[in-house]
Design a protein around this motif. Structure first.
Motif, PDB file in Angstrom:
ATOM      1  N   LYS A  44     -35.363 -21.802  10.841  1.00 48.96           N
ATOM      2  CA  LYS A  44     -34.288 -22.787  10.936  1.00 48.96           C
ATOM      3  C   LYS A  44     -34.870 -24.192  10.931  1.00 48.96           C
ATOM      4  O   LYS A  44     -34.342 -25.078  10.267  1.00 48.96           O
ATOM      5  N   HIS A  45     -35.958 -24.393  11.675  1.00 48.05           N
ATOM      6  CA  HIS A  45     -36.601 -25.697  11.730  1.00 48.05           C
ATOM      7  C   HIS A  45     -37.128 -26.079  10.351  1.00 48.05           C
ATOM      8  O   HIS A  45     -36.938 -27.203   9.892  1.00 48.05           O
ATOM      9  N   ASP A  46     -37.791 -25.122   9.685  1.00 45.04           N
ATOM     10  CA  ASP A  46     -38.334 -25.381   8.353  1.00 45.04           C
ATOM     11  C   ASP A  46     -37.230 -25.745   7.362  1.00 45.04           C
ATOM     12  O   ASP A  46     -37.403 -26.631   6.525  1.00 45.04           O
ATOM     13  N   GLN A  47     -36.102 -25.060   7.465  1.00 48.52           N
ATOM     14  CA  GLN A  47     -34.977 -25.348   6.573  1.00 48.52           C
ATOM     15  C   GLN A  47     -34.442 -26.753   6.826  1.00 48.52           C
ATOM     16  O   GLN A  47     -34.119 -27.485   5.897  1.00 48.52           O
ATOM     17  N   GLN A  51     -34.526 -29.753   4.118  1.00 47.06           N
ATOM     18  CA  GLN A  51     -33.289 -30.448   3.755  1.00 47.06           C
ATOM     19  C   GLN A  51     -33.434 -31.949   3.969  1.00 47.06           C
ATOM     20  O   GLN A  51     -33.015 -32.746   3.145  1.00 47.06           O
ATOM     21  N   ARG A  52     -34.076 -32.329   5.069  1.00 45.23           N
ATOM     22  CA  ARG A  52     -34.271 -33.751   5.352  1.00 45.23           C
ATOM     23  C   ARG A  52     -35.160 -34.402   4.290  1.00 45.23           C
ATOM     24  O   ARG A  52     -34.878 -35.496   3.823  1.00 45.23           O
ATOM     25  N   LEU A  53     -36.244 -33.689   3.883  1.00 42.07           N
ATOM     26  CA  LEU A  53     -37.125 -34.230   2.839  1.00 42.07           C
ATOM     27  C   LEU A  53     -36.391 -34.347   1.512  1.00 42.07           C
ATOM     28  O   LEU A  53     -36.582 -35.328   0.762  1.00 42.07           O
ATOM     29  N   GLU A  54     -35.523 -33.369   1.215  1.00 42.55           N
ATOM     30  CA  GLU A  54     -34.721 -33.447  -0.006  1.00 42.55           C
ATOM     31  C   GLU A  54     -33.746 -34.619   0.065  1.00 42.55           C
ATOM     32  O   GLU A  54     -33.604 -35.375  -0.902  1.00 42.55           O
TER      33      GLU A  54
END
Length: 59
Positions: A44-47, A51-54
């Motif tokens: 969940k953290h990685d997702q 998403q934030r980097l995208e």
């Protein structure tokens, strides 16, 4: 807490607990659940990070 599992799963858990050196099947099951929860939390953290980097245009 009790979790119903089939006899074949119970047998596999007991065998693996003994192989891995756990003092009980319950201790082994607790470790499995802890590990799975940590992995799910990390996913969940990685997702969220991805998403934030995208969103920032990096990916």
């Amino acid at each position: 807490m009790e979790i119903p599992v089939s006899e074949d799963i119970r047998k596999k858990l007991k065998e693996r607990a003994q192989k891995k050196g756990f003092s009980s099947t319950e201790e082994y099951c607790s470790e499995i659940l802890r590990t799975v929860i940590l992995e799910l939390d990390n996913e969940k953290h990685d997702q969220k990070v991805q998403q934030r980097l995208e969103d920032l245009g990096y990916l």
